[in-house]
Scaffold this motif. Structure first.
Motif, PDB file in Angstrom:
ATOM      1  N   UNK A 207       4.297  64.709 102.573  1.00  0.00           N
ATOM      2  CA  UNK A 207       3.226  64.726 103.092  1.00  0.00           C
ATOM      3  C   UNK A 207       1.888  64.036 102.859  1.00  0.00           C
ATOM      4  N   UNK A 208       0.945  63.048 103.391  1.00  0.00           N
ATOM      5  CA  UNK A 208      -0.487  62.504 102.991  1.00  0.00           C
ATOM      6  C   UNK A 208      -0.948  63.687 102.306  1.00  0.00           C
ATOM      7  N   UNK A 209      -2.051  63.827 100.816  1.00  0.00           N
ATOM      8  CA  UNK A 209      -2.999  64.399 100.673  1.00  0.00           C
ATOM      9  C   UNK A 209      -4.660  63.936 100.371  1.00  0.00           C
ATOM     10  N   UNK A 210      -5.557  64.409 101.145  1.00  0.00           N
ATOM     11  CA  UNK A 210      -6.371  63.524 100.899  1.00  0.00           C
ATOM     12  C   UNK A 210      -7.421  64.898  99.950  1.00  0.00           C
ATOM     13  N   UNK A 211      -8.406  64.255  99.207  1.00  0.00           N
ATOM     14  CA  UNK A 211      -8.865  65.236  98.428  1.00  0.00           C
ATOM     15  C   UNK A 211     -10.537  65.312  98.299  1.00  0.00           C
ATOM     16  N   UNK A 212     -11.367  66.045  98.501  1.00  0.00           N
ATOM     17  CA  UNK A 212     -12.979  65.666  98.264  1.00  0.00           C
ATOM     18  C   UNK A 212     -13.154  66.862  97.103  1.00  0.00           C
ATOM     19  N   UNK A 213     -14.438  65.812  96.887  1.00  0.00           N
ATOM     20  CA  UNK A 213     -14.661  66.893  95.201  1.00  0.00           C
ATOM     21  C   UNK A 213     -16.868  67.627  96.153  1.00  0.00           C
ATOM     22  N   UNK A 214     -16.942  68.902  95.610  1.00  0.00           N
ATOM     23  CA  UNK A 214     -17.918  68.993  95.859  1.00  0.00           C
ATOM     24  C   UNK A 214     -18.681  69.778  94.582  1.00  0.00           C
ATOM     25  N   UNK A 215     -19.407  70.226  95.181  1.00  0.00           N
ATOM     26  CA  UNK A 215     -20.174  70.573  93.555  1.00  0.00           C
ATOM     27  C   UNK A 215     -20.169  71.860  93.760  1.00  0.00           C
ATOM     28  N   UNK A 216     -20.228  72.725  92.650  1.00  0.00           N
ATOM     29  CA  UNK A 216     -20.239  74.446  92.629  1.00  0.00           C
ATOM     30  C   UNK A 216     -21.241  75.249  92.532  1.00  0.00           C
ATOM     31  N   UNK A 217     -21.683  76.284  93.366  1.00  0.00           N
ATOM     32  CA  UNK A 217     -23.691  76.181  92.958  1.00  0.00           C
ATOM     33  C   UNK A 217     -23.551  77.133  91.527  1.00  0.00           C
ATOM     34  N   UNK A 218     -24.434  77.064  90.785  1.00  0.00           N
ATOM     35  CA  UNK A 218     -24.660  77.436  89.216  1.00  0.00           C
ATOM     36  C   UNK A 218     -26.373  78.802  89.480  1.00  0.00           C
ATOM     37  N   UNK A 219     -25.296  79.476  89.586  1.00  0.00           N
ATOM     38  CA  UNK A 219     -26.534  81.150  89.865  1.00  0.00           C
ATOM     39  C   UNK A 219     -27.751  81.091  88.767  1.00  0.00           C
ATOM     40  N   UNK A 220     -27.022  80.436  87.387  1.00  0.00           N
ATOM     41  CA  UNK A 220     -28.130  80.584  86.587  1.00  0.00           C
ATOM     42  C   UNK A 220     -28.371  79.368  85.828  1.00  0.00           C
ATOM     43  N   UNK A 221     -29.490  78.870  84.872  1.00  0.00           N
ATOM     44  CA  UNK A 221     -29.609  78.052  84.231  1.00  0.00           C
ATOM     45  C   UNK A 221     -28.720  77.391  83.198  1.00  0.00           C
ATOM     46  N   UNK A 222     -27.712  76.372  82.634  1.00  0.00           N
ATOM     47  CA  UNK A 222     -27.440  75.905  81.587  1.00  0.00           C
ATOM     48  C   UNK A 222     -27.001  74.264  81.718  1.00  0.00           C
ATOM     49  N   UNK A 223     -27.179  74.052  80.580  1.00  0.00           N
ATOM     50  CA  UNK A 223     -26.457  72.669  81.083  1.00  0.00           C
ATOM     51  C   UNK A 223     -25.429  72.625  80.102  1.00  0.00           C
TER      52      UNK A 223
ATOM     53  N   UNK B  28     -23.170  81.088  76.290  1.00  0.00           N
ATOM     54  CA  UNK B  28     -22.796  81.353  77.973  1.00  0.00           C
ATOM     55  C   UNK B  28     -22.190  82.484  78.744  1.00  0.00           C
ATOM     56  N   UNK B  29     -22.497  82.618  79.959  1.00  0.00           N
ATOM     57  CA  UNK B  29     -21.832  84.179  80.218  1.00  0.00           C
ATOM     58  C   UNK B  29     -21.149  83.139  81.705  1.00  0.00           C
ATOM     59  N   UNK B  30     -20.498  84.446  82.201  1.00  0.00           N
ATOM     60  CA  UNK B  30     -19.184  83.896  82.880  1.00  0.00           C
ATOM     61  C   UNK B  30     -19.424  84.330  83.870  1.00  0.00           C
ATOM     62  N   UNK B  31     -19.382  83.491  85.484  1.00  0.00           N
ATOM     63  CA  UNK B  31     -19.636  83.255  86.460  1.00  0.00           C
ATOM     64  C   UNK B  31     -17.832  83.033  87.537  1.00  0.00           C
ATOM     65  N   UNK B  32     -18.092  84.190  88.697  1.00  0.00           N
ATOM     66  CA  UNK B  32     -17.054  83.883  89.197  1.00  0.00           C
ATOM     67  C   UNK B  32     -17.761  83.215  90.401  1.00  0.00           C
ATOM     68  N   UNK B  33     -17.243  82.350  90.665  1.00  0.00           N
ATOM     69  CA  UNK B  33     -17.418  82.037  92.643  1.00  0.00           C
ATOM     70  C   UNK B  33     -15.825  82.192  93.872  1.00  0.00           C
ATOM     71  N   UNK B  34     -16.267  83.127  94.615  1.00  0.00           N
ATOM     72  CA  UNK B  34     -15.360  83.926  95.853  1.00  0.00           C
ATOM     73  C   UNK B  34     -15.921  83.220  96.975  1.00  0.00           C
ATOM     74  N   UNK B  35     -15.208  82.122  96.722  1.00  0.00           N
ATOM     75  CA  UNK B  35     -14.983  81.515  98.539  1.00  0.00           C
ATOM     76  C   UNK B  35     -16.302  80.379  97.897  1.00  0.00           C
ATOM     77  N   UNK B  36     -16.561  79.673  97.328  1.00  0.00           N
ATOM     78  CA  UNK B  36     -17.639  78.995  96.941  1.00  0.00           C
ATOM     79  C   UNK B  36     -19.313  79.746  96.892  1.00  0.00           C
ATOM     80  N   UNK B  37     -19.096  80.902  96.671  1.00  0.00           N
ATOM     81  CA  UNK B  37     -20.329  81.969  96.295  1.00  0.00           C
ATOM     82  C   UNK B  37     -20.016  82.317  94.619  1.00  0.00           C
ATOM     83  N   UNK B  38     -21.085  82.364  94.838  1.00  0.00           N
ATOM     84  CA  UNK B  38     -21.006  82.608  92.728  1.00  0.00           C
ATOM     85  C   UNK B  38     -22.128  83.975  92.286  1.00  0.00           C
ATOM     86  N   UNK B  39     -21.451  84.081  91.844  1.00  0.00           N
ATOM     87  CA  UNK B  39     -22.009  85.886  90.924  1.00  0.00           C
ATOM     88  C   UNK B  39     -21.968  85.743  89.509  1.00  0.00           C
ATOM     89  N   UNK B  40     -22.434  86.422  88.737  1.00  0.00           N
ATOM     90  CA  UNK B  40     -22.410  86.622  87.563  1.00  0.00           C
ATOM     91  C   UNK B  40     -22.076  87.988  87.013  1.00  0.00           C
TER      92      UNK B  40
END
Length: 389
Positions: A89-105, A130-142
């Motif tokens: 089956x055809x597949x379509x994809x979209x890219x989106x940002x993940x939120x950044x809960x803390x600063x870092x380059x 570096x700090x570890x981040x886990x995104x859950x359904x798009x929501x970020x937690x450190x």
């Protein structure tokens, strides 16, 4: 990708040539893994972990910005994996940002759970902060500051990793716990966790000694050594099959602990296994010299049939449970076991001349969620691609 592109990839997957090795294979595999681990986190250094461990076969295969059979003898080589004749089956994809809960380059998504719900990564400056981040359904937690360098997350949101001093850890239900280091070893390197709560990694000791280890999410201070001394564990599937190495040979162990060597492509005495999902595993063999460095060539195993294939790509960033291969450098590509492929798109708000360099590091079991980052203007930002059929 065009139909001609798909046909060409499928043909290459069936019959990619294997050049004769002309290098120190053991050293090349070790050096290649170290280079890949430094690149994996997009500049967030984990060199101190590797330097402290000195583990052969203890680095996951993942992408870079810019440019793992039953208990039988080693399985026979085969030029082709399992092929499907069913229409795709055809597949379509979209890219989106993940939120950044803390600063870092340097903010990079490194892994995704089999369902695509949980994503893990690191955010920092690339200088061991570096700090570890886990995104859950798009929501970020450190995660707590005592957790550094996430390696994997399972479908329950359990995160595992290794700190810079070689201490393994597991984060579950809001609590961070350390993993036991087996007596006689001074450090561990954690690689994977499955839905049963099995954690796979490698312990390292003096004189480059090492041993594959399994821990439990429920009892992190308990452990079980896998195989004989000299083994490494770099991946574990949902049924508890462990993949890694025994000496310089690619290896697998059943959930009951029985081990056997995996096949190696013709012309190569050695190979490494870097990760496994479902019935599939990926790894590397060393090729020829290119620009003064050894070119590491990706390989794929079907753990059910035992088939091994040399892959016609510059590298492999991950393997999905359905066999989709993630090629992660620059402009990520997802290639199905039958050779059909799809190129992951850039972000819709960015013009082609400002596309940056994309890194794809992890893929869900259905192949429909991919995570990584984009590098532009000397900054890494975390991304997720969501695909739909």
């Amino acid at each position: 990708m065009t139909t001609l592109d798909d046909q060409r990839i499928a043909e290459l997957l069936r019959s990619a040539p294997v050049p004769e090795p002309r290098v120190d294979v053991g050293r090349a595999i070790r050096d290649g893994r170290r280079r890949r681990q430094r690149r994996r986190v997009g500049g967030i250094a984990v060199v101190s972990v590797l330097a402290g461990l000195g583990v052969v076969g203890a680095v996951q295969l993942t992408g870079a910005a810019g440019g793992p059979a039953p208990t039988t003898p080693a399985l026979a080589d085969s030029p082709a994996g399992t092929r499907s004749t069913a229409p795709v089956a055809p597949v379509t994809c979209e890219a989106s940002w993940l939120p950044q809960p803390i600063d870092g380059s340097v903010a990079v998504a490194n892994g995704v759970d089999p369902t695509g719900r949980y994503i893990v990564g690191d955010i920092g400056t690339g200088r061991e902060d570096g700090r570890v981040v886990r995104w859950t359904d798009g929501r970020a937690g450190v995660l707590p500051a005592g957790a550094r360098h996430a390696a994997a997350v399972n479908a329950d949101g359990v995160v595992v990793g290794t700190n810079g001093d070689g201490t393994g850890w597991v984060y579950r239900d809001g609590k961070l716990r350390l993993l036991a280091t087996p007596p006689g070893y001074h450090a561990v390197l954690v690689h994977a966790v499955n839905g049963r709560g099995d954690i796979a990694g490698t312990a390292s000791g003096a004189g480059d000694s090492h041993h594959a280890v399994l821990w439990s999410v429920d009892r992190p201070q308990a452990y079980r050594l896998v195989g004989r001394p000299g083994s490494t564990a770099t991946g574990i599937t949902e049924d508890g099959t462990v993949v890694g190495a025994m000496g310089q040979l690619p290896y697998r162990w059943t959930p009951q602990g029985r081990g056997a060597a995996l096949a190696v492509p013709d012309g190569y005495p050695r190979a490494s296994v870097d990760s496994a999902h479902g019935e599939w595993a990926i790894g590397m063999v060393p090729g020829g010299q290119q620009g003064g460095a050894v070119q590491m060539l990706p390989v794929r195993w079907n753990l059910t049939t035992g088939a091994v294939s040399l892959l016609p790509f510059p590298g492999a960033a991950g393997i999905a449970g359905n066999g989709d291969l993630l090629v992660g450098d620059g402009a990520p590509l997802v290639v199905a076991p039958d050779g059909t492929s799809r190129r992951l798109p850039g972000r819709p708000e960015v013009r082609a001349t400002e596309a940056g360099t994309y890194t794809a590091n992890g893929i869900s079991d259905d192949g429909l969620t991919v995570v990584g980052a984009v590098y532009e203007n000397q900054v890494y930002r975390p991304l997720v691609w969501r695909c739909h059929r």
